[in-house]
Design an enzyme around this catalytic site. Structure first.
Site, short mmCIF file in Angstrom:
data_model
loop_
_atom_site.label_atom_id
_atom_site.label_comp_id
_atom_site.label_asym_id
_atom_site.label_seq_id
_atom_site.Cartn_x
_atom_site.Cartn_y
_atom_site.Cartn_z
N SER A 1 -9.93 -0.44 7.21
CA SER A 1 -9.38 -0.24 5.87
C SER A 1 -8.74 -1.46 5.23
O SER A 1 -8.46 -1.45 4.03
CB SER A 1 -8.34 0.88 5.90
OG SER A 1 -8.99 2.13 5.95
N LYS B 1 0.85 -1.20 0.00
CA LYS B 1 0.00 0.00 0.00
C LYS B 1 0.88 1.24 0.00
O LYS B 1 1.90 1.29 0.68
CB LYS B 1 -0.89 -0.02 1.24
CG LYS B 1 -1.96 1.07 1.30
CD LYS B 1 -2.84 0.88 2.54
CE LYS B 1 -3.95 1.91 2.63
NZ LYS B 1 -4.80 1.71 3.83
N SER C 1 -9.85 1.77 3.07
CA SER C 1 -8.98 2.53 2.21
C SER C 1 -7.94 1.70 1.46
O SER C 1 -7.36 2.19 0.50
CB SER C 1 -8.24 3.59 3.03
OG SER C 1 -7.32 2.99 3.92
#
Lengths: 101, 482
Positions: free
Chosen positions: B180, B81, B156
């Site tokens: 997330s 990420k 997210s």
């Protein structure tokens, strides 16, 4: 107690943000809606309850006092928008009292 | 090389690499090609770097050639990420304010991944600074759900979830502050775990809300997930909240399943507002568990209805403080129109941050400001204690808590963008466990009639990731049979 445009200006200054009038209008309505929802926590009796400021409740961990290599000056400056002579460049911080330097 | 590697589990690919049937370079090239062809549509990656990935793979092939095999997943590509530092690659946090930023050090878990010989193939898309539930708040555009590209991926960590679910990479790393990792895992139909606070080092994870942030892996099945979790876990002196406890070999304990574990069903997680298809799928699992003679216990978590409010007070308060570092001085975007230092801060931040990030900074600044601190922040911190106590009480009666991961399946683009509160309420089932610091994961448990995945959440006691993974493994096996 709903937020006003004055509140928005005050909070924005604290947060070092600024908004267009259009953004401000939307922000005022969004924040008031969210804060109204958050009032749900007012109904709980919190008398005598401690704040949960840490999950672990562990003590500050110590480590041996041994020198280790950290970030080099070159690396630390490598992402800066403006540098000079190994320093970060910012606008003049101390305002002049009068026009004479 | 005739395999469709995207159909294989990471451990199966690794076995082929370790027995020299194929090389890590060939596998890496294969997935780079997949990313090249799929990413323009899905937008799961913000950046990927052929040369960077292939030079790692080459080194790993050499190590394997001399029988220096350091982990069971060595040679397999992994995506990271884009709020986690990988030295030499950009870290954007999907924000304009970090455009052009290039990491100058590796995050703690990235060091572990490199030591284990996995190939870092690219950086995945996210909501700006990990603030969002749909991955629509990215400066680099939304991530599409690979199962149905008219739906959001969830956020997210939407890029990490979509990359794994879309067969662009077999493994990925995300981060989870209030859901997330679990929400996009549920929406994209892959398993993912948010371990206990302190389990994985956050050194090198860009801070959003420090009392809540935790890193979490994604994989194609629970076994791969367990293997990756063992690799990335562990104490790091540079993250003083990481805890020095032994790291289990998670994959080795999966087969005991739910044997001897009691599963609590919290009535508050099955109330109004849950979509019928989600309710049916989760109830189906519960019915099957009963048939399997798993001991089910009715439990209550009375503070559930306060958790979203408490979470958004605390997370935004911490965010407003953490994001003060973006000042246009040391790194990141600097506005052109500056006359004073105040302008430098104010204009750089206002032009650099997106709408949702600014909204949260404003909210966080407000709840911490003089006169409102007690009413919002201090009060929320006290209710947080009650939320933790609820879990402690529940765990006297059971080892695991089972619920839906999300009240809905993946929703349409734009559906919740107009109303930030509606977006926040997407996190209703995922925010309580991070407030208590306990592990939780999402595992696929079926599909709705249109084929959209449904996720089931398992929550465990602090540092008991074993039971969480065993439960998920049990359910995964059950779903295979059903």
């Amino acid at each position: 107690m709903a937020l006003t445009y004055d509140d928005i200006d005050k909070i924005a200054r604290l947060a070092r943000l600024k908004h267009t009038p259009e953004e401000k209008r939307k922000l005022l309505s969004d924040l008031n809606k969210i804060l109204e929802y958050m009032e749900i926590i007012d109904e709980i009796d919190i008398e005598g309850i401690d704040e949960m400021s840490h999950i672990t409740h562990q003590q500050t961990p110590f480590r041996d006092d041994v020198v280790k290599t950290g970030l080099s000056q070159k690396d630390a400056l490598s992402n800066a928008p403006k540098t000079q002579d190994g320093l970060f460049v910012v606008p003049k911080i101390i305002e002049n009292q009068d026009s004479t330097e | 090389m005739d395999s469709d590697f995207e159909k294989l589990k990471a451990r199966e690919i690794a076995a082929k690499i370790h027995s020299r049937v194929i090389s890590s370079v060939e596998v890496t090239k294969y997935f780079l090609d997949r990313i090249e062809s799929l990413n323009p549509e899905i937008n799961a990656f913000i950046s990927f770097d052929h040369e960077f990935a292939l030079s790692q793979a080459k080194r790993i092939d050499n190590r394997i050639g001399s029988n220096d095999i350091t982990s069971p997943l060595m040679g397999v590509p992994v995506a990271i990420k884009d709020n986690i530092q990988v030295s030499g690659l950009p870290t954007t946090c999907a924000s304009r304010i970090l455009s052009g930023y290039k990491a100058v050090f590796d995050a703690g878990l990235v060091e572990k991944i490199k030591r284990a010989g996995l190939v870092i193939i690219g950086k995945t898309n996210l909501d700006e600074f990990a603030m969002g539930s749909s991955n629509e708040y990215s400066y680099y555009g939304p991530v599409k759900n690979p199962i149905d590209n008219t739906k959001v991926s969830g956020g997210s960590s939407g890029g990490s979830a979509a990359a794994v679910a879309g067969g662009m990479v077999p493994l990925a790393i995300g981060s989870d502050t209030g859901g997330s990792v679990r929400l996009p895992a549920a929406f994209c139909g892959v398993p993912a775990i948010r371990p206990s606070y302190g389990r994985i080092s956050r050194y090198g994870l860009v801070a959003f809300a420090s009392s809540l942030d935790q890193i979490g892996p994604f994989a194609l099945d629970v076994t791969d997930l367990a293997m990756l979790l063992s690799i990335v876990s562990g104490y790091d002196y540079r993250d003083s909240t990481s805890i020095n406890v032994p790291i289990p070999d998670y994959a080795s304990i999966l087969k005991s399943g739910l044997n001897g574990l009691r599963v609590g069903i919290p009535k508050e997680y099955f109330g109004d507002g849950i979509e019928q298809t989600v309710r049916l799928a989760v109830n189906d699992v519960i019915r099957h568990l009963k048939n399997d003679n798993v001991e089910l216990v009715d439990i209550s978590l009375p503070t559930t209805k306060y958790s979203v409010a408490v979470y958004y007070v605390i997370a935004n308060a911490e965010a407003s403080s953490n994001l003060a570092r973006y000042d246009g001085v040391r790194y990141g975007y600097r506005s052109d129109s500056i006359e004073s230092l105040f302008d430098l801060y104010c204009n750089s931040r206002s032009e650099g941050f997106g709408q949702e990030v600014k909204r949260r900074i404003m909210l966080g600044t407000y709840v911490l400001s003089a006169g409102y601190y007690d009413a919002y922040y201090r009060r929320a911190m006290k209710v947080r204690t009650l939320i933790r106590d609820d879990f402690n009480r529940a765990f006297e009666k059971c080892e695991l808590i089972l619920s839906p991961t999300s009240p809905s399946v993946a929703f349409d683009f734009g559906e919740r963008l107009v109303d930030p509160l509606k977006m926040y309420l997407s996190d209703i089932y995922t925010v309580a466990s991070p407030l208590a610091g306990i592990p939780a994961m999402s595992v696929p448990c079926g599909k709705d009639p249109s084929g959209l995945p449904i996720g089931l959440q398992l929550i465990g006691k602090r540092f008991d990731e074993e039971s969480v993974l065993q439960g998920a493994y049990h359910i995964e096996r059950m779903m295979d049979v059903v």
